[in-house]
Design a protein around this motif. Structure first.
Motif, PDB file in Angstrom:
ATOM      1  N   SER A 285      41.538   6.877 -30.829  1.00  0.00           N
ATOM      2  CA  SER A 285      40.921   8.553 -31.203  1.00  0.00           C
ATOM      3  C   SER A 285      39.525   8.907 -32.099  1.00  0.00           C
ATOM      4  N   ALA A 286      40.568   7.966 -33.228  1.00  0.00           N
ATOM      5  CA  ALA A 286      39.337   8.089 -34.567  1.00  0.00           C
ATOM      6  C   ALA A 286      38.037   7.100 -34.087  1.00  0.00           C
ATOM      7  N   MET A 287      37.917   6.069 -33.375  1.00  0.00           N
ATOM      8  CA  MET A 287      37.033   5.172 -32.921  1.00  0.00           C
ATOM      9  C   MET A 287      35.681   5.702 -32.002  1.00  0.00           C
ATOM     10  N   ARG A 288      37.116   6.501 -31.126  1.00  0.00           N
ATOM     11  CA  ARG A 288      35.414   7.115 -30.143  1.00  0.00           C
ATOM     12  C   ARG A 288      34.924   8.391 -30.275  1.00  0.00           C
ATOM     13  N   SER A 289      35.462   8.449 -31.483  1.00  0.00           N
ATOM     14  CA  SER A 289      34.678   9.616 -32.295  1.00  0.00           C
ATOM     15  C   SER A 289      33.943   9.296 -33.247  1.00  0.00           C
ATOM     16  N   ALA A 290      33.769   7.858 -33.318  1.00  0.00           N
ATOM     17  CA  ALA A 290      32.279   7.240 -34.224  1.00  0.00           C
ATOM     18  C   ALA A 290      31.785   7.147 -33.236  1.00  0.00           C
ATOM     19  N   LEU A 291      32.701   6.347 -31.627  1.00  0.00           N
ATOM     20  CA  LEU A 291      31.175   6.235 -30.639  1.00  0.00           C
ATOM     21  C   LEU A 291      31.085   7.668 -30.567  1.00  0.00           C
ATOM     22  N   THR A 292      30.783   8.444 -30.034  1.00  0.00           N
ATOM     23  CA  THR A 292      30.336  10.035 -30.098  1.00  0.00           C
ATOM     24  C   THR A 292      29.223  10.216 -31.045  1.00  0.00           C
ATOM     25  N   GLY A 293      28.873   9.968 -32.102  1.00  0.00           N
ATOM     26  CA  GLY A 293      27.619  10.307 -32.912  1.00  0.00           C
ATOM     27  C   GLY A 293      28.181  10.783 -34.368  1.00  0.00           C
ATOM     28  N   HIS A 294      29.378  10.749 -34.604  1.00  0.00           N
ATOM     29  CA  HIS A 294      30.042  11.044 -35.546  1.00  0.00           C
ATOM     30  C   HIS A 294      30.734   9.680 -37.147  1.00  0.00           C
ATOM     31  N   LEU A 295      30.178  10.220 -37.740  1.00  0.00           N
ATOM     32  CA  LEU A 295      30.826   9.281 -39.099  1.00  0.00           C
ATOM     33  C   LEU A 295      32.546   9.678 -39.750  1.00  0.00           C
ATOM     34  N   VAL A 296      33.010   8.667 -38.925  1.00  0.00           N
ATOM     35  CA  VAL A 296      34.623   8.721 -39.465  1.00  0.00           C
ATOM     36  C   VAL A 296      35.496   7.745 -40.842  1.00  0.00           C
ATOM     37  N   LEU A 297      35.615   8.830 -41.461  1.00  0.00           N
ATOM     38  CA  LEU A 297      36.349   8.005 -42.649  1.00  0.00           C
ATOM     39  C   LEU A 297      38.235   7.904 -42.922  1.00  0.00           C
ATOM     40  N   SER A 298      38.449   7.034 -43.009  1.00  0.00           N
ATOM     41  CA  SER A 298      40.442   6.777 -42.880  1.00  0.00           C
ATOM     42  C   SER A 298      40.334   5.965 -44.164  1.00  0.00           C
ATOM     43  N   THR A 299      41.972   5.740 -43.861  1.00  0.00           N
ATOM     44  CA  THR A 299      42.923   4.590 -44.345  1.00  0.00           C
ATOM     45  C   THR A 299      43.707   3.932 -43.885  1.00  0.00           C
ATOM     46  N   LEU A 300      43.631   2.393 -43.884  1.00  0.00           N
ATOM     47  CA  LEU A 300      44.788   1.843 -43.265  1.00  0.00           C
ATOM     48  C   LEU A 300      45.423   0.562 -44.460  1.00  0.00           C
ATOM     49  N   HIS A 301      47.504   1.019 -44.686  1.00  0.00           N
ATOM     50  CA  HIS A 301      47.593   0.013 -45.296  1.00  0.00           C
ATOM     51  C   HIS A 301      47.500  -1.375 -45.419  1.00  0.00           C
ATOM     52  N   THR A 302      47.005  -1.918 -45.616  1.00  0.00           N
ATOM     53  CA  THR A 302      46.561  -3.479 -45.150  1.00  0.00           C
ATOM     54  C   THR A 302      46.715  -4.233 -46.858  1.00  0.00           C
ATOM     55  N   ASN A 303      46.544  -5.526 -46.930  1.00  0.00           N
ATOM     56  CA  ASN A 303      46.701  -6.517 -47.991  1.00  0.00           C
ATOM     57  C   ASN A 303      44.815  -6.670 -48.549  1.00  0.00           C
ATOM     58  N   ASP A 304      43.784  -6.793 -46.898  1.00  0.00           N
ATOM     59  CA  ASP A 304      42.943  -7.273 -47.836  1.00  0.00           C
ATOM     60  C   ASP A 304      41.921  -6.560 -46.696  1.00  0.00           C
ATOM     61  N   THR A 305      40.036  -6.968 -47.159  1.00  0.00           N
ATOM     62  CA  THR A 305      39.383  -6.546 -45.554  1.00  0.00           C
ATOM     63  C   THR A 305      39.361  -7.242 -44.547  1.00  0.00           C
ATOM     64  N   ALA A 306      40.008  -8.666 -44.553  1.00  0.00           N
ATOM     65  CA  ALA A 306      39.401  -9.919 -43.184  1.00  0.00           C
ATOM     66  C   ALA A 306      41.584  -8.787 -42.501  1.00  0.00           C
ATOM     67  N   SER A 307      42.378  -8.993 -42.875  1.00  0.00           N
ATOM     68  CA  SER A 307      43.773  -8.567 -42.298  1.00  0.00           C
ATOM     69  C   SER A 307      43.625  -7.202 -42.096  1.00  0.00           C
ATOM     70  N   THR A 308      42.337  -6.240 -41.997  1.00  0.00           N
ATOM     71  CA  THR A 308      42.398  -5.513 -41.316  1.00  0.00           C
ATOM     72  C   THR A 308      42.142  -5.655 -39.999  1.00  0.00           C
ATOM     73  N   VAL A 309      41.077  -5.965 -40.008  1.00  0.00           N
ATOM     74  CA  VAL A 309      40.986  -6.380 -38.678  1.00  0.00           C
ATOM     75  C   VAL A 309      42.031  -6.934 -37.714  1.00  0.00           C
ATOM     76  N   VAL A 310      42.668  -7.269 -38.423  1.00  0.00           N
ATOM     77  CA  VAL A 310      43.631  -8.119 -37.344  1.00  0.00           C
ATOM     78  C   VAL A 310      44.599  -8.111 -37.385  1.00  0.00           C
ATOM     79  N   ARG A 311      44.750  -6.525 -38.276  1.00  0.00           N
ATOM     80  CA  ARG A 311      46.174  -4.974 -37.966  1.00  0.00           C
ATOM     81  C   ARG A 311      45.330  -4.434 -36.721  1.00  0.00           C
TER      82      ARG A 311
END
Length: 567
Positions: A407-433
């Motif tokens: 839902s967050a990504m679809r909101s970003a696709l439709t012209g909105h800036l979306v900020l959020s958080t995720l519980h991961t250790n570093d930036t690369a592991s966020t993508v994998v998560r």
């Protein structure tokens, strides 16, 4: 113990080089026109600090000096050794008891008669320490203020009241005929004293934890928990009920976790506390998160970004659409970064909406929605309705599942800036998560603008900074040559002898460029994504922390503590 006349102290300060002759002469002129006593005037006029003055007096008198950090004192020893009225009238505090000897802090040297009186009253040998009047007054206020309220509350109970300690154990005494109410004044006063003590000590969290024999109170200060009080167990229900009442929670409900908030003030400034209750083995545990708007909403430049990362991050949050993620464990400062980011990009031209569980800090700077699962107002459902409210920028408190992420990504696709958080250790592991959640690579390629991982490290106390030569292990961690000098805190009154005061963030900022996007498309591994980001100039959390060490902001030991595992 040598007796010292207060009137002779300015001469000893001049003699020992603690003040200059011109300062001494200025003080003499001030003293001629002042009714204030000599020691008070020395401090109030700025001739010498109270700490330096009383350390000097301790040396002159031949008795040891103690700074009386409230967090190091035993509540029972302080409050049960001397009556509150007696301690306040004489300006003394009992702070340690060992092997039949009791340590007492004084701000004026007692006479032989007073010493005899105290020893007869206590029935123990007394070891005297000299301390600052303000330190003694602070301990008396914090400890005896709460103690008198606790004692008054105990008197309200008749017999041994029911001690409700949860489902695992339950002690009941049939002689109890009433329980103290959360609206009784002693309980109100006890809770108020507890809050004021936490505010004075710069605590970020208050933990009220029921144990079998008592209830303990701990404060988290600069990320570290400190035991502050041990309270009578029979008052646990009254104190927790009072806190639940002012937090807007159901007092009768003790089986389910609850969340609420308290709005109060300290030194004329608003303070909000987020309240969380949960049933544990011996009753309900309460944790209060203290939310200071001055900390939550800061200028981005003071958070800890280095120059390169600040430029990249500002570009991320200035884009008209896309998804920006801030990651890290609980208590790593993600909320502060997000709120500070929203304040930075807030304007009359932007409609900013936040969806949080719960709302961290209520402000009129933007529109805030609190998730309520009881009425099916989830992150996903709230986001669906928010999109009908013509938003420009949306902040989602946390992405916890695939549905919220999509839902967050679809909101970003439709012209909105979306900020959020995720519980991961570093930036690369966020993508994998995100990929593990089932997010399709095309969504990552189309929406993800950047990822920020962060931690909080304690800052070196500015009042006791000193240079030192690190050992070989520290040199290897910091990547410096042996013999290179670093900075640490020696420990002082301002930092409670920890060497640290306050915290600052370290960041790992991944800018999602074309190379990173191509790695998403081919489902690259974590190591591959990290290597691409590093080749583009990304600084890891460990490297960012080492820079803070070399800049004299934090220490190697603190860096190791928060980046264990070699992040």
């Amino acid at each position: 113990m040598r007796t010292i006349s207060p009137e002779a102290v300015p001469d000893t300060l001049l003699r020992d080089g603690l003040i200059s002759e011109s300062v001494f002469n200025r003080f003499q002129r001030l003293a001629e026109n002042s009714s204030e006593d000599t020691l008070s005037l020395l401090v109030s006029s700025g001739i010498i600090s109270e700490e330096k003055l009383y350390k000097h007096l301790a040396e002159l008198s031949g008795i040891p000096y103690s700074d009386l950090d409230p967090l190091d004192l035993d509540y029972q020893v302080v409050t049960e050794s001397l009556p509150g009225a007696y301690a306040q009238a004489r300006g003394i505090v009992a702070f340690n008891e060992e092997a039949g000897r009791i340590s007492i802090a004084v701000s004026t040297l007692p006479t032989p008669v007073q010493i005899d009186d105290m020893e007869n009253m206590l029935g123990k040998e007394i070891v005297f320490y000299l301390s600052r009047p303000r330190a003694i007054d602070k301990v008396i206020r914090q400890f005896y203020g709460l103690h008198s309220s606790i004692r008054a509350a105990e008197k309200e109970l008749t017999g041994d009241d029911v001690v409700d300690i949860g489902n695992l154990e339950r002690y009941v005494d049939s002689t109890a005929d009433r329980s103290i109410e959360p609206t009784d004044k002693p309980v109100i006063n006890a809770v108020n004293h507890l809050f004021q003590h936490a505010f004075e000590e710069r605590a970020s969290d208050i933990h009220i934890e029921p144990h079998r024999e008592n209830t303990i109170v701990r404060f988290r200060i600069d990320g570290i928990l400190h035991l502050v009080y041990k309270l009578p167990k029979k008052l646990h229900f009254a104190i927790t009920s009072r806190i639940k009442m002012i937090a807007g929670l159901n007092i009768a409900e003790k089986r389910r976790p609850q969340d609420g908030r308290i709005r109060t003030h300290y030194e004329g400034k608003p303070v909000e506390m987020r309240c969380s209750t949960v049933p544990v083995s011996f009753g309900e545990k309460i944790v209060l998160r203290i939310l200071d708007p001055a900390i939550l909403m800061q200028d981005l430049s003071v958070l800890g970004f280095d120059q390169r990362d600040m430029i990249i991050y500002r570009e991320m949050i200035s884009t008209p659409n896309g998804l920006v993620l801030v990651t890290g464990p609980t208590g790593s400062g993600k909320t502060t970064t997000l709120y500070s980011s929203l304040i930075t990009i807030s304007s009359e031209q932007n409609n900013i909406v936040t969806i949080e569980d719960p709302v961290e800090f209520v402000t009129d700077e933007f529109n805030q929605i609190s998730v309520k699962k009881a009425i099916d107002l989830t992150f996903v459902n709230a986001l669906r309705y928010v999109l009908r409210q013509d938003p420009d920028i949306i902040m989602i408190g946390e992405i916890r599942d695939r549905e919220t992420a999509v839902s967050a990504m679809r909101s970003a696709l439709t012209g909105h800036l979306v900020l959020s958080t995720l519980h991961t250790n570093d930036t690369a592991s966020t993508v994998v998560r995100l990929m593990d959640m089932g997010i399709e690579p095309y969504l990552l390629v189309s929406t993800l603008r950047g990822i920020v991982a962060q931690r909080l490290v304690r800052s070196i106390c500015p009042h006791c900074r000193e240079e030192y030569i690190p050992d070989r292990t520290e040199c290897e961690i910091a990547g410096i040559e042996p013999g290179t000098k670093l900075i640490r805190g020696a420990g002082c009154r301002e930092c409670r002898n920890t060497g640290y005061k306050g915290r600052v963030a370290i960041f790992e900022v991944m800018n999602v460029d074309e190379d990173i996007r191509r790695s998403f498309a081919r489902r690259a591994t974590l190591d591959e994504i990290r290597e691409i980001a590093l080749s583009a100039g990304m600084v890891t959390l460990r490297e960012a922390g080492i820079r803070k060490v070399l800049d004299g902001v934090t220490t190697v030991s603190e860096l190791v503590r928060v980046t264990a595992g070699g992040i």
